[in-house]
Design an enzyme around this catalytic site. Sequence first.
Site, mmCIF file in Angstrom:
data_model
loop_
_atom_site.group_PDB
_atom_site.id
_atom_site.type_symbol
_atom_site.label_atom_id
_atom_site.label_comp_id
_atom_site.label_asym_id
_atom_site.label_seq_id
_atom_site.Cartn_x
_atom_site.Cartn_y
_atom_site.Cartn_z
ATOM 1 N N MET A 27 11.035 17.383 0.624
ATOM 2 C CA MET A 27 10.023 17.248 1.676
ATOM 3 C C MET A 27 8.999 16.200 1.254
ATOM 4 O O MET A 27 7.869 16.176 1.766
ATOM 5 C CB MET A 27 9.352 18.600 1.944
ATOM 6 C CG MET A 27 10.367 19.642 2.424
ATOM 7 S SD MET A 27 9.649 20.959 3.411
ATOM 8 C CE MET A 27 8.526 21.684 2.243
ATOM 9 N N ASN A 29 6.336 13.949 -1.208
ATOM 10 C CA ASN A 29 5.290 14.234 -2.196
ATOM 11 C C ASN A 29 5.944 14.475 -3.562
ATOM 12 O O ASN A 29 5.729 15.484 -4.219
ATOM 13 C CB ASN A 29 4.432 15.440 -1.771
ATOM 14 C CG ASN A 29 3.185 15.553 -2.634
ATOM 15 O OD1 ASN A 29 2.871 16.590 -3.177
ATOM 16 N ND2 ASN A 29 2.469 14.456 -2.790
ATOM 17 N N LEU A 30 6.736 13.502 -3.938
ATOM 18 C CA LEU A 30 7.621 13.679 -5.096
ATOM 19 C C LEU A 30 6.836 13.717 -6.405
ATOM 20 O O LEU A 30 5.924 12.914 -6.615
ATOM 21 C CB LEU A 30 8.644 12.538 -5.137
ATOM 22 C CG LEU A 30 9.476 12.379 -3.862
ATOM 23 C CD1 LEU A 30 10.482 11.244 -4.026
ATOM 24 C CD2 LEU A 30 10.191 13.679 -3.496
ATOM 25 N N HIS A 31 7.197 14.665 -7.253
ATOM 26 C CA HIS A 31 6.625 14.752 -8.591
ATOM 27 C C HIS A 31 7.765 14.690 -9.601
ATOM 28 O O HIS A 31 8.931 14.532 -9.228
ATOM 29 C CB HIS A 31 5.779 16.030 -8.746
ATOM 30 C CG HIS A 31 6.504 17.277 -8.315
ATOM 31 N ND1 HIS A 31 7.627 17.749 -8.964
ATOM 32 C CD2 HIS A 31 6.288 18.121 -7.283
ATOM 33 C CE1 HIS A 31 8.046 18.847 -8.375
ATOM 34 N NE2 HIS A 31 7.261 19.091 -7.325
ATOM 35 N N HIS A 34 11.020 16.544 -8.903
ATOM 36 C CA HIS A 34 11.968 15.912 -7.971
ATOM 37 C C HIS A 34 12.718 14.768 -8.666
ATOM 38 O O HIS A 34 13.921 14.590 -8.474
ATOM 39 C CB HIS A 34 11.234 15.302 -6.771
ATOM 40 C CG HIS A 34 10.550 16.288 -5.886
ATOM 41 N ND1 HIS A 34 9.193 16.420 -5.824
ATOM 42 C CD2 HIS A 34 11.055 17.180 -5.006
ATOM 43 C CE1 HIS A 34 8.871 17.342 -4.946
ATOM 44 N NE2 HIS A 34 9.973 17.830 -4.437
ATOM 45 N N GLU A 147 15.892 24.748 -9.578
ATOM 46 C CA GLU A 147 15.942 26.204 -9.795
ATOM 47 C C GLU A 147 14.570 26.846 -9.613
ATOM 48 O O GLU A 147 14.464 28.065 -9.609
ATOM 49 C CB GLU A 147 16.474 26.507 -11.198
ATOM 50 C CG GLU A 147 17.964 26.245 -11.316
ATOM 51 C CD GLU A 147 18.514 26.539 -12.689
ATOM 52 O OE1 GLU A 147 17.720 26.761 -13.634
ATOM 53 O OE2 GLU A 147 19.755 26.528 -12.819
ATOM 54 N N LYS A 148 13.527 26.035 -9.491
ATOM 55 C CA LYS A 148 12.204 26.633 -9.248
ATOM 56 C C LYS A 148 12.238 27.479 -7.979
ATOM 57 O O LYS A 148 11.697 28.569 -7.937
ATOM 58 C CB LYS A 148 11.137 25.552 -9.123
ATOM 59 C CG LYS A 148 9.756 26.135 -9.241
ATOM 60 C CD LYS A 148 8.730 25.289 -8.596
ATOM 61 C CE LYS A 148 8.071 26.135 -7.545
ATOM 62 N NZ LYS A 148 7.661 25.465 -6.367
ATOM 63 N N ASP A 149 12.905 26.975 -6.961
ATOM 64 C CA ASP A 149 13.082 27.747 -5.723
ATOM 65 C C ASP A 149 14.412 28.498 -5.851
ATOM 66 O O ASP A 149 15.389 28.162 -5.167
ATOM 67 C CB ASP A 149 13.086 26.806 -4.516
ATOM 68 C CG ASP A 149 11.763 26.073 -4.396
ATOM 69 O OD1 ASP A 149 10.742 26.731 -4.197
ATOM 70 O OD2 ASP A 149 11.756 24.840 -4.536
ATOM 71 N N ARG A 186 2.554 21.977 -4.332
ATOM 72 C CA ARG A 186 1.381 22.802 -3.996
ATOM 73 C C ARG A 186 0.393 22.925 -5.156
ATOM 74 O O ARG A 186 -0.730 23.380 -4.940
ATOM 75 C CB ARG A 186 1.826 24.181 -3.495
ATOM 76 C CG ARG A 186 2.542 24.080 -2.143
ATOM 77 C CD ARG A 186 2.726 25.399 -1.450
ATOM 78 N NE ARG A 186 3.146 25.217 -0.068
ATOM 79 C CZ ARG A 186 4.409 25.329 0.372
ATOM 80 N NH1 ARG A 186 5.378 25.631 -0.465
ATOM 81 N NH2 ARG A 186 4.701 25.137 1.645
HETATM 82 O O1 PAF Z 1 12.905 22.645 -1.391
HETATM 83 C C1 PAF Z 1 12.518 21.920 -0.450
HETATM 84 O O2 PAF Z 1 11.801 20.929 -0.643
HETATM 85 C C2 PAF Z 1 12.938 22.257 0.964
HETATM 86 O O3 PAF Z 1 12.971 23.625 1.169
HETATM 87 C C3 PAF Z 1 14.272 21.610 1.387
HETATM 88 C C4 PAF Z 1 15.424 22.125 0.548
HETATM 89 C C5 PAF Z 1 14.165 20.094 1.251
HETATM 90 C C6 PAF Z 1 14.584 21.942 2.849
HETATM 91 O O4 PAF Z 1 13.580 21.477 3.694
#
Ligand code: PAF
Length: 279
Positions: A27, A29-31, A34, A147-149, A186
């Site tokens: 989404m 806002n790369l850190h 990512h 894996e954070k999510d 965040r």
């Molecule tokens: O993890 C995220 O940034 C989002 O949930 C994803 C996988 C890009 C889906 O919008």
Amino acid sequence: MQLLKSLEELRAWRRQQSGTLALVPTMGNLHQGHLRLVEAAKDYADEVVVSIFVNPMQFGANEDLDSYPRTFDADCQALAELGVNAVYAPTVDDVYPRGLAQQTVVEVPGISDLLCGASRPGHFLGVATVVTKLFNMVQPDVAVFGEKDFQQLQVIRLMTQDLSMPIDIIGIPTERADDGLALSSRNGYLTTEERRKASVIYQTLQHIAGLVRSGESDSVALAEGYARIEEAGLNVDYLELRRRQDLLDADADDNELVVLVAAFAGKTRLIDNLQFDRS
Ligand code: PAF
């Protein structure tokens, strides 16, 4: 690096490719977390495409969709420096041309209602739907997620399996700051004081894993962890010990475990997890 702003441009680019393709959905806002996913993706395919799309379907009515940080130019610069082949950045209308209310959805039952799904109803429906769309748009061979999510990763793994999608799902270990806090877009919302307190989250996960591995009962370990986080000034949303594969409650026979947490530092909801084996 190709910048693809519409489905037509993406499809035209994809038709010219001959090698394998890895997708890193983001989404923006790369850190560093990512960028680590992007680096890893290069090992799994000939070319890498990163999608940047702030998906309205996965945000609840009172969540931070409007204020979610958007740093598109800086993101593209970082990705170009990493040698990414293409960025796909569709608009909301491209992804949901008939509007959100009319959109066909993808639901992964059970797992989507637990943990973050209980606190954020509809969140994983939004994630599963957009990831399915991104898979169909990009048609990658491999897709890479952090894996954070962890719950999101397992939802996507089950979805891919259930819908026979011909895509390998790769999970990459969480990137952390020096004090252990998991990197997240965040984290930028935290005040200096909240940021300092937030280090208790990962330290507590490690503490719980240590207690369980040394034979302490799951409930005592979790209660101790809960108290630590609250005493540090954060508010626990959930703190749970689960089976890794399906995130159902773990009992004493389950060995492959994950301890997962969501906690508020002020208004900011932070999540983290730690995988470990009981023995
Ligand atoms: O993890 C995220 O940034 C989002 O949930 C994803 C996988 C890009 C889906 O919008």
